[in-house]
Design an enzyme around this catalytic site. Structure first.
Site, short mmCIF file in Angstrom:
data_model
loop_
_atom_site.label_atom_id
_atom_site.label_comp_id
_atom_site.label_asym_id
_atom_site.label_seq_id
_atom_site.Cartn_x
_atom_site.Cartn_y
_atom_site.Cartn_z
N THR A 10 53.56 52.35 -5.76
CA THR A 10 53.78 53.51 -4.87
C THR A 10 53.64 53.08 -3.42
O THR A 10 52.80 52.24 -3.10
CB THR A 10 52.79 54.67 -5.18
OG1 THR A 10 53.00 55.71 -4.21
CG2 THR A 10 51.34 54.24 -5.18
N ARG A 25 70.42 61.60 -11.53
CA ARG A 25 69.18 60.89 -11.88
C ARG A 25 68.82 61.09 -13.35
O ARG A 25 68.27 60.21 -14.00
CB ARG A 25 68.06 61.35 -10.95
CG ARG A 25 68.30 60.84 -9.52
CD ARG A 25 67.36 61.48 -8.54
NE ARG A 25 65.98 61.16 -8.81
CZ ARG A 25 64.95 61.89 -8.37
NH1 ARG A 25 65.17 62.98 -7.66
NH2 ARG A 25 63.72 61.53 -8.64
N GLN A 76 53.30 60.08 -10.09
CA GLN A 76 54.14 60.87 -9.18
C GLN A 76 55.56 60.93 -9.73
O GLN A 76 56.42 61.59 -9.16
CB GLN A 76 54.17 60.21 -7.79
CG GLN A 76 52.80 60.12 -7.13
CD GLN A 76 52.84 59.18 -5.92
OE1 GLN A 76 53.17 59.58 -4.81
NE2 GLN A 76 52.52 57.92 -6.14
N HIS A 136 54.26 65.54 -9.69
CA HIS A 136 55.47 66.04 -9.02
C HIS A 136 56.47 66.64 -10.01
O HIS A 136 57.66 66.73 -9.70
CB HIS A 136 56.11 64.92 -8.19
CG HIS A 136 55.27 64.51 -7.01
ND1 HIS A 136 55.44 63.31 -6.34
CD2 HIS A 136 54.24 65.15 -6.38
CE1 HIS A 136 54.55 63.24 -5.35
NE2 HIS A 136 53.81 64.34 -5.36
C1 BJW Z 1 57.36 48.13 -7.01
C2 BJW Z 1 58.35 47.48 -7.74
C3 BJW Z 1 57.95 46.86 -8.93
C4 BJW Z 1 59.28 48.32 -5.99
N1 BJW Z 1 56.65 46.90 -9.31
N2 BJW Z 1 56.08 48.14 -7.40
C5 BJW Z 1 54.07 65.53 8.10
C6 BJW Z 1 55.32 66.13 8.19
C7 BJW Z 1 55.87 66.83 7.14
C8 BJW Z 1 55.21 66.96 5.96
C9 BJW Z 1 53.97 66.35 5.86
C10 BJW Z 1 53.40 65.66 6.91
N3 BJW Z 1 52.21 65.20 6.53
C11 BJW Z 1 52.03 65.56 5.26
C12 BJW Z 1 53.08 66.27 4.85
C13 BJW Z 1 53.28 66.86 3.54
C14 BJW Z 1 54.23 66.08 2.65
C15 BJW Z 1 54.10 64.58 2.89
O1 BJW Z 1 53.24 63.91 2.38
N4 BJW Z 1 55.00 64.00 3.68
C16 BJW Z 1 54.91 62.58 4.02
C17 BJW Z 1 56.22 61.88 3.69
C18 BJW Z 1 54.54 62.47 5.45
N5 BJW Z 1 53.79 66.43 1.32
C19 BJW Z 1 54.18 67.54 0.73
O2 BJW Z 1 54.94 68.33 1.24
C20 BJW Z 1 53.56 67.81 -0.63
N6 BJW Z 1 53.05 69.14 -0.72
C21 BJW Z 1 52.07 69.54 0.09
O3 BJW Z 1 51.57 68.84 0.95
O4 BJW Z 1 51.67 70.85 -0.16
C22 BJW Z 1 50.83 71.48 0.80
C23 BJW Z 1 51.74 72.20 1.75
C24 BJW Z 1 52.25 73.40 1.37
C25 BJW Z 1 53.06 74.10 2.24
C26 BJW Z 1 53.39 73.52 3.47
C27 BJW Z 1 52.90 72.28 3.82
C28 BJW Z 1 52.06 71.61 2.94
C29 BJW Z 1 54.60 67.72 -1.72
C30 BJW Z 1 55.15 66.34 -1.85
C31 BJW Z 1 56.24 66.32 -2.91
C32 BJW Z 1 56.95 64.97 -2.97
N7 BJW Z 1 58.09 65.11 -3.80
C33 BJW Z 1 58.89 63.94 -4.10
C34 BJW Z 1 60.13 64.40 -4.90
C35 BJW Z 1 59.69 64.77 -6.33
C36 BJW Z 1 60.82 65.21 -7.18
C37 BJW Z 1 61.85 64.11 -7.38
O5 BJW Z 1 61.55 63.02 -7.88
O6 BJW Z 1 63.00 64.37 -7.04
O7 BJW Z 1 58.12 63.00 -4.89
S1 BJW Z 1 59.31 62.97 -2.68
C38 BJW Z 1 59.18 61.39 -3.46
O8 BJW Z 1 58.10 60.63 -2.88
C39 BJW Z 1 58.76 61.70 -4.90
C40 BJW Z 1 57.77 60.60 -5.16
O9 BJW Z 1 56.93 60.98 -6.24
C41 BJW Z 1 57.05 60.49 -3.85
C42 BJW Z 1 56.32 59.17 -3.65
O10 BJW Z 1 57.19 58.10 -3.65
P1 BJW Z 1 56.77 56.75 -4.42
O11 BJW Z 1 56.64 57.01 -5.86
O12 BJW Z 1 55.62 56.14 -3.74
O13 BJW Z 1 58.10 55.88 -4.26
P2 BJW Z 1 58.60 54.98 -3.02
O14 BJW Z 1 60.04 54.74 -3.23
O15 BJW Z 1 58.17 55.54 -1.74
O16 BJW Z 1 57.81 53.59 -3.21
C43 BJW Z 1 58.06 52.71 -4.29
C44 BJW Z 1 57.09 51.55 -4.20
O17 BJW Z 1 57.30 50.73 -5.33
C45 BJW Z 1 57.28 50.68 -2.96
O18 BJW Z 1 56.03 50.45 -2.34
C46 BJW Z 1 57.84 49.37 -3.54
O19 BJW Z 1 57.40 48.21 -2.81
C47 BJW Z 1 57.25 49.38 -4.92
N8 BJW Z 1 57.97 48.61 -5.94
N9 BJW Z 1 59.53 47.59 -7.13
C48 BJW Z 1 55.78 47.51 -8.57
N10 BJW Z 1 58.85 46.15 -9.74
#
Ligand code: BJW
Ligand code: ZN
Length: 253
Positions: free
Chosen positions: A192, A74, A105, A123
């Site tokens: 997002t 990446r 993010q 992030h």
């Molecule tokens: C366009 C386009 C164009 C396309 N124009 N738009 C249930 C089970 C297990 C865990 C959990 C749970 N409920 C909650 C949790 C916690 C978990 C979570 O949220 N999970 C969910 C998935 C359910 N969260 C965490 O664990 C977070 N920490 C936390 O909660 O701490 C408290 C805690 C501590 C101890 C124990 C438990 C809790 C941390 C989350 C960290 C996320 N990390 C990542 C990786 C980062 C590093 C890396 O990049 O490698 O972050 S995961 C990944 O997802 C990355 C992103 O920032 C993040 C969000 O994704 P994003 O940016 O929205 O991308 P996409 O691909 O999903 O969407 C793209 C969008 O663009 C789409 O909608 C397209 O349509 C659109 N698009 N082209 C405009 N041209």
């Protein structure tokens, strides 16, 4: 996805023009037109890999070389791309809105490269790394050979300075993002999927505190129903047009 973007309604432009504090909350979609793959969806990185296989401490402990290989891949992509018109439009909007904040993010640095000054990275940042044992920061770690893992002078394992599932967000960036969101009167959620928490709680926080919430995305998301406005289309087309329309009214005023 291939429909032409809708025209931006005048009512939305008027609400933007009267805003004083603005938050642009961005996800992977804002960088898609630069050539950085998103996580989810047909082109997403994680259609090939399961998230828990790569972006968690468990995954890293199990196979650090694989996780490093993914980040190295990446980093090569990100190093070769440029900010797109969406990043540039957001940077230019700082001239119109002196109190504008980008909460991202993304770990790709493209907002700063486009010229945005006030950027909170929820992030982490792919350019930084640190030692898991002594905490030493490695701003520019030499990427490992395929199949190996970078080591600190103390012998500890170096990891990317990003936030994995189950990890806390960096406290200062999170607190500052919450503060900016709470006082925003215009909140733009751009590119997002709005499913990863706690970041995904920001749009509803903005709304509860009186902000107009605008979503920009080619596809509906869980946020779409509660957003005040949904601009369906690519950010690289919609944001320059939004900027142009706001700027032309502000200039006349
Ligand atoms: C366009 C386009 C164009 C396309 N124009 N738009 C249930 C089970 C297990 C865990 C959990 C749970 N409920 C909650 C949790 C916690 C978990 C979570 O949220 N999970 C969910 C998935 C359910 N969260 C965490 O664990 C977070 N920490 C936390 O909660 O701490 C408290 C805690 C501590 C101890 C124990 C438990 C809790 C941390 C989350 C960290 C996320 N990390 C990542 C990786 C980062 C590093 C890396 O990049 O490698 O972050 S995961 C990944 O997802 C990355 C992103 O920032 C993040 C969000 O994704 P994003 O940016 O929205 O991308 P996409 O691909 O999903 O969407 C793209 C969008 O663009 C789409 O909608 C397209 O349509 C659109 N698009 N082209 C405009 N041209
Ligand atoms: Zn060390």
């Amino acid at each position: 996805m291939n429909q032409p973007p809708q025209e931006i309604p005048r009512g939305l432009i008027d609400q933007c023009v009267s805003a004083r504090e603005v938050v642009a909350f961005t996800g992977a979609g804002v960088s898609a037109e630069s050539g950085v793959p998103t996580f989810r969806g047909p082109e997403g990185i994680w259609t090939k890999f399961k998230p828990e296989e790569l972006a968690s401490m468990d995954a890293f402990m199990k196979n650090p070389a694989l996780v490093w290989e993914w980040y190295a891949h990446r980093r090569t992509i990100i190093g070769a791309v440029h900010p797109n018109p969406a990043h540039v439009a957001l940077a230019e909007m700082e001239q119109i809105f002196p109190r504008m904040t980008v909460v991202t993010q993304n770990i790709d640095n493209l907002h700063r490269r486009a010229g945005s000054k006030r950027v909170f990275e929820l992030h982490g940042n792919i350019e930084r790394s640190y030692c898991m044992q002594c905490g030493k920061a490695y701003p520019d770690v030499v990427l490992p050979e395929r199949g190996s893992v970078p080591k600190c002078t103390c012998g500890g394992t170096i990891r990317p300075d990003v936030v994995w599932f189950g990890e806390m967000l960096p406290e200062e960036e999170w607190e500052s993002s919450v503060a900016a969101t709470t006082s925003a009167d215009l909140f733009l959620s751009i590119g997002t999927s709005a499913i990863v928490y706690p970041a995904a709680s920001l749009p509803s926080l903005a709304r509860r505190n009186g902000a107009v919430v605008v979503e920009v995305n080619p596809e509906p998301t869980p946020l779409t129903e509660t957003a005040d406005w949904f601009l369906q289309g690519p950010a690289g087309e919609i944001l320059p047009e939004l900027h142009r329309r706001i700027a032309s009214i502000k200039k006349k005023a």
